[in-house]
Design an enzyme around this catalytic site. Structure first.
Site, PDB file in Angstrom:
ATOM      1  N   THR A 184       0.860  -1.183   0.000  1.00 41.98           N
ATOM      2  CA  THR A 184       0.000   0.000   0.000  1.00 41.98           C
ATOM      3  C   THR A 184       0.900   1.238   0.000  1.00 41.98           C
ATOM      4  O   THR A 184       2.043   1.146   0.419  1.00 41.98           O
ATOM      5  CB  THR A 184      -0.830  -0.032   1.308  1.00 41.98           C
ATOM      6  OG1 THR A 184      -1.855  -0.979   1.153  1.00 41.98           O
ATOM      7  CG2 THR A 184      -1.403   1.302   1.686  1.00 41.98           C
ATOM      8  N   GLY A 236       0.064  -2.358   6.229  1.00 35.53           N
ATOM      9  CA  GLY A 236       0.246  -3.683   6.802  1.00 35.53           C
ATOM     10  C   GLY A 236      -1.083  -4.412   6.866  1.00 35.53           C
ATOM     11  O   GLY A 236      -1.994  -4.119   6.092  1.00 35.53           O
TER      12      GLY A 236
HETATM   13  N1  ASP Z   1      -3.297  -1.971   5.042  1.00 37.34           N
HETATM   14  C1  ASP Z   1      -3.765  -2.406   3.756  1.00 37.34           C
HETATM   15  C2  ASP Z   1      -5.077  -3.125   3.926  1.00 37.34           C
HETATM   16  O1  ASP Z   1      -5.189  -3.934   4.836  1.00 37.34           O
HETATM   17  C3  ASP Z   1      -2.792  -3.295   3.037  1.00 37.34           C
HETATM   18  C4  ASP Z   1      -1.344  -2.857   3.046  1.00 37.34           C
HETATM   19  O2  ASP Z   1      -1.013  -1.866   3.693  1.00 37.34           O
HETATM   20  O3  ASP Z   1      -0.511  -3.479   2.379  1.00 37.34           O
HETATM   21  O4  ASP Z   1      -5.948  -2.914   3.121  1.00 37.34           O
END
Ligand code: ASP
Length: 317
Positions: A184, A236
């Site tokens: 992300t 995350g």
């Molecule tokens: N936090 C994001 C989600 O759970 C994914 C990520 O940060 O990679 O949608």
């Protein structure tokens, strides 16, 4: 009484926290450094924090390395579904979209909702809003890259564990399509006027159910900005970040800790309370920078007036 020193402009960018494999590390580091330079260009020209965040996040939405816009992971149904948000520290204004499939820049759609009638729109309603605002749209397939199509096929064949949390922890192994999740993207900036903005954009977690909303568009969880305190953006395993209210938790530590300590304190707290796996970037209202993560790696870059070029995280923690 002495006047407080004028705010120091600064920006910090992340490109995800997970077990980023060695052969993808360079692209992640270069991507966040480019985005950081773009955001700094705005701040150095006396631009606004919101515009700096937009410069960084929209650039990363178009970079297929990251799980945002082009390059997003696929849902269990084999489509891209994205969330994005922005927060304005002047008045805690928030604009957010969730589960959008055809808006070219989910971040721009989120920003168009800042100070509008509603804070967040999702799905079809968000898509209609974006079209009414004249924002660019595209086919869902335009976001899909070969890497993610292959990962989806591998998932369908049962080659990838179903537990998304495990994916943030797992050391890279196996052929590329089975590695995961992805990064992300997010950014926090403070401008010369002391205005703080935070924002992020994501395709979410690979293999998520359609309709799943992660932390990225939720104020307090994925992002937080308040000129009186500071700003933060998270990445995350979204379910843990949501339960922890990680961005708000991190910023609240700024009351009695440095930006760097606040970041690590919030990650430690998340670890202990909800067994989360995540990273956070943070800026205090005086322009101090911090970040922390408990995943194997996190892509981070930052820049302020004391540096000649954006600092990029090294090969080791
Ligand atoms: N936090 C994001 C989600 O759970 C994914 C990520 O940060 O990679 O949608």
């Amino acid at each position: 009484m002495d006047k407080p020193p004028p705010p120091r402009p600064a920006v910090i960018v992340h490109g995800g926290a997970w077990a980023i494999p060695d052969d993808e590390w360079k692209a992640h580091r270069e991507g966040v450094a480019r985005a950081c330079a773009a955001a700094w260009g705005v701040l150095a020209a006396n631009g606004a924090a919101l515009d700096a965040v937009e410069a960084a996040v929209t650039l990363l939405e178009e970079d297929p390395t990251f799980d945002a816009g082009v390059g997003s992971v696929l849902t269990r149904d084999g489509v891209v579904e994205m969330d994005a948000a922005v927060m304005d520290g002047r008045d805690r204004g928030v604009g957010a979209v969730a589960c959008v499939r055809t808006i070219r820049s989910p971040f721009r759609a989120a920003r168009s909702l800042l100070h509008a009638e509603h804070v967040m729109l999702m799905g079809e309603g968000a898509e209609r809003w974006a079209r009414e605002q004249g924002l660019a749209t595209c086919d869902n397939a335009d976001f899909v890259v070969e890497r993610e199509r292959r990962r989806f096929e591998a998932m369908r064949a049962g080659a990838v564990p179903a537990d998304p949390r495990a994916a943030f922890d797992r050391r890279p192994s196996g052929p590329p399509p089975t590695r995961g999740p992805r990064g992300t993207v997010g950014c926090v900036a403070i401008d010369r006027g002391g205005n703080i903005a935070a924002g992020g954009s994501t395709g979410g977690t690979p293999g998520k159910r359609s309709g799943r909303v992660g932390d990225t568009p939720i104020p307090g969880a994925g992002l937080w900005a308040d000129n009186r305190e500071g700003g933060a953006a998270c990445t995350g395993w979204g379910e843990g970040i949501l339960r922890m209210g990680l961005a708000r938790t991190a910023v609240s530590h700024l009351r009695d800790a440095s930006a760097q300590d606040a970041a690590w304190l919030s990650i430690r707290e998340m670890d202990a309370r909800v067994s989360g796996l995540a990273g956070v970037i943070i800026l205090s209202r005086d322009g101090s920078i911090g970040f922390g993560f408990n995943t194997p790696r996190m892509a981070v870059s930052y820049m302020d007036g004391e540096l000649a070029d954006p600092w990029v995280i090294g090969n080791d923690r």
